[in-house]
Motif scaffolding. Structure first.
Motif, PDB file in Angstrom:
ATOM      1  N   ILE A  80       3.887  -0.363  -3.485  1.00 18.56           N
ATOM      2  CA  ILE A  80       4.123  -0.224  -2.044  1.00 18.56           C
ATOM      3  C   ILE A  80       5.306   0.709  -1.789  1.00 18.56           C
ATOM      4  O   ILE A  80       5.256   1.594  -0.926  1.00 18.56           O
ATOM      5  CB  ILE A  80       4.376  -1.598  -1.400  1.00 18.56           C
ATOM      6  N   TYR A  85       5.541   3.002   1.890  1.00 18.24           N
ATOM      7  CA  TYR A  85       5.257   2.048   2.962  1.00 18.24           C
ATOM      8  C   TYR A  85       6.163   0.819   2.902  1.00 18.24           C
ATOM      9  O   TYR A  85       5.828  -0.219   3.472  1.00 18.24           O
ATOM     10  CB  TYR A  85       3.790   1.593   2.876  1.00 18.24           C
ATOM     11  N   TRP A  86       7.308   0.943   2.229  1.00 14.81           N
ATOM     12  CA  TRP A  86       8.135  -0.238   2.025  1.00 14.81           C
ATOM     13  C   TRP A  86       8.629  -0.842   3.341  1.00 14.81           C
ATOM     14  O   TRP A  86       8.474  -2.043   3.587  1.00 14.81           O
ATOM     15  CB  TRP A  86       9.326   0.091   1.125  1.00 14.81           C
ATOM     16  N   HIS A  88       7.535  -0.415   6.378  1.00  5.36           N
ATOM     17  CA  HIS A  88       6.413  -0.902   7.183  1.00  5.36           C
ATOM     18  C   HIS A  88       5.855  -2.203   6.607  1.00  5.36           C
ATOM     19  O   HIS A  88       5.450  -3.095   7.357  1.00  5.36           O
ATOM     20  CB  HIS A  88       5.319   0.159   7.250  1.00  5.36           C
ATOM     21  N   ALA A  89       5.845  -2.304   5.275  1.00  6.57           N
ATOM     22  CA  ALA A  89       5.360  -3.538   4.649  1.00  6.57           C
ATOM     23  C   ALA A  89       6.290  -4.702   4.957  1.00  6.57           C
ATOM     24  O   ALA A  89       5.839  -5.824   5.218  1.00  6.57           O
ATOM     25  CB  ALA A  89       5.239  -3.347   3.133  1.00  6.57           C
ATOM     26  N   THR A  92       5.676  -5.781   8.470  1.00  5.76           N
ATOM     27  CA  THR A  92       4.453  -6.592   8.502  1.00  5.76           C
ATOM     28  C   THR A  92       4.729  -7.993   7.970  1.00  5.76           C
ATOM     29  O   THR A  92       4.287  -8.991   8.559  1.00  5.76           O
ATOM     30  CB  THR A  92       3.359  -5.922   7.661  1.00  5.76           C
ATOM     31  N   LEU A 234       2.228  -2.076   8.724  1.00  3.30           N
ATOM     32  CA  LEU A 234       1.085  -1.491   8.026  1.00  3.30           C
ATOM     33  C   LEU A 234      -0.154  -1.423   8.908  1.00  3.30           C
ATOM     34  O   LEU A 234      -0.979  -0.522   8.759  1.00  3.30           O
ATOM     35  CB  LEU A 234       0.787  -2.312   6.765  1.00  3.30           C
ATOM     36  N   ASP A 237      -0.248   1.767  10.676  1.00  4.39           N
ATOM     37  CA  ASP A 237      -0.640   2.874   9.788  1.00  4.39           C
ATOM     38  C   ASP A 237      -2.154   2.926   9.616  1.00  4.39           C
ATOM     39  O   ASP A 237      -2.749   4.008   9.633  1.00  4.39           O
ATOM     40  CB  ASP A 237       0.039   2.719   8.422  1.00  4.39           C
ATOM     41  N   THR A 249      -4.803   8.076   3.871  1.00  2.00           N
ATOM     42  CA  THR A 249      -3.687   7.321   4.448  1.00  2.00           C
ATOM     43  C   THR A 249      -4.096   5.879   4.748  1.00  2.00           C
ATOM     44  O   THR A 249      -3.347   4.929   4.466  1.00  2.00           O
ATOM     45  CB  THR A 249      -3.195   7.998   5.738  1.00  2.00           C
ATOM     46  N   GLU A 252      -4.284   3.918   1.486  1.00  2.00           N
ATOM     47  CA  GLU A 252      -2.966   3.565   0.953  1.00  2.00           C
ATOM     48  C   GLU A 252      -2.356   2.390   1.710  1.00  2.00           C
ATOM     49  O   GLU A 252      -1.841   1.445   1.102  1.00  2.00           O
ATOM     50  CB  GLU A 252      -2.038   4.778   1.040  1.00  2.00           C
ATOM     51  N   ALA A 253      -2.411   2.447   3.046  1.00  2.25           N
ATOM     52  CA  ALA A 253      -1.883   1.331   3.840  1.00  2.25           C
ATOM     53  C   ALA A 253      -2.692   0.061   3.592  1.00  2.25           C
ATOM     54  O   ALA A 253      -2.134  -1.042   3.542  1.00  2.25           O
ATOM     55  CB  ALA A 253      -1.905   1.701   5.326  1.00  2.25           C
ATOM     56  N   SER A 256      -1.581  -1.630   0.438  1.00  2.00           N
ATOM     57  CA  SER A 256      -0.321  -2.347   0.646  1.00  2.00           C
ATOM     58  C   SER A 256      -0.564  -3.703   1.303  1.00  2.00           C
ATOM     59  O   SER A 256       0.057  -4.708   0.924  1.00  2.00           O
ATOM     60  CB  SER A 256       0.613  -1.497   1.521  1.00  2.00           C
TER      61      SER A 256
END
Length: 279
Positions: A80, A85-86, A88-89, A92, A234, A237, A249, A252-253, A256
């Protein structure tokens, strides 16, 4: 035979307008409390460098399960971060944890009430059926009306969608406690609260944890839907990738989100197994 249409939509909009006109301060208070909870959790999760949280997650996975789960947690969280996306993760995760905690705070007492009263169970059960079968998108409309756009209506919609399993399985777990044990506790002079705290809740805990596990998963499933009303993370995204037709994209999201879902699911499953083993 032409029957006049029932003005259900008009009734709902009238109720919504009445609530907005009379309970605005109450909704503002809820918005402040939930928004603050999400902000605090997110700040804690991104306070240090990602490697610190990754190592903490790995240790937690190792304590909760086997070494293979710890390796998966380390590689998954590292992936991640590597994909970018850290933050954003973590946002979330803060939204999911907030929705799950509030669902538990609401769901466990309501489940206990249903277990103690057949009347309460008869009233609550149809409401839960309605909450679970109504399309999740419908919850976004009143949430936006009462709480505007942003993360708070997303959390509210997630709570409505995710709380039923906690209520149902708390009720079920308490009702499944053997009647002989309940009678024995009563024979020794236990009060209803003592009987609940010392006997019924410990015996029902594995079943309750199964409900909490489902609540967490349902909260996570609302991430993408909530992004449609301004919730970030996420889900935003994925939603942005869909609207812009960016398959890579979105994938990938999505990966995660899958990593977070597996980690949360396995952690709660391990707790359930340990509770069953202790019994």
């Amino acid at each position: 035979m032409n029957m006049p249409k029932l003005p259900i939509g008009n009734w709902i909009e009238s109720i919504e307008a009445w609530l907005e006109g009379h309970f605005t301060p109450f909704f503002d208070l809820i918005r402040i409390v939930i928004g603050s909870m999400v902000d605090v959790l997110q700040s804690l999760l991104v306070m240090g460098p990602p490697i610190v949280v990754i190592l903490l997650g790995t240790v937690l996975a190792w304590l909760a399960g086997k070494w293979r789960f710890a390796i998966f947690a380390f590689i998954g969280l590292l992936l991640i971060d590597n994909l970018g996306y850290w933050e954003h993760a973590m946002e979330t995760l803060a939204i999911v944890l907030t929705a799950s905690l509030l669902s538990i705070v609401i769901g466990v007492p309501v489940g206990i009430l249903c277990a103690r009263s057949r009347l309460a169970q008869g009233i609550v059960t149809p409401v839960l059926d309605f909450m679970q079968t109504m399309p999740a998108f419908v919850y976004l409309l009143p949430a936006v009306s009462f709480f505007s756009l942003g993360v708070v209506p997303g959390v509210i919609a997630s709570i409505i969608f995710a709380v039923p399993p906690t209520i149902r399985l708390t009720n079920l777990g308490i009702r499944q406690v053997p009647y002989e044990l309940v009678e024995a506790a009563e024979a020794f002079g236990s009060t209803p609260n003592q009987k609940l705290i010392k006997l019924q809740l410990p015996m029902a805990l594995p079943t309750m944890m199964a409900g909490i596990n489902q609540t967490i998963m349902l909260s996570l499933s609302m991430v993408v839907i909530s992004s449609m009303i301004g919730a970030q993370g996420l889900g935003a995204d994925v939603y942005r990738a869909v609207t812009q037709t960016k398959t890579g994209t979105g994938f990938e999201a999505g990966i995660s989100i899958v990593v977070l879902a597996i980690l949360l699911d396995r952690l709660t499953q391990r707790i359930i197994k340990k509770q069953k083993t202790q019994r």
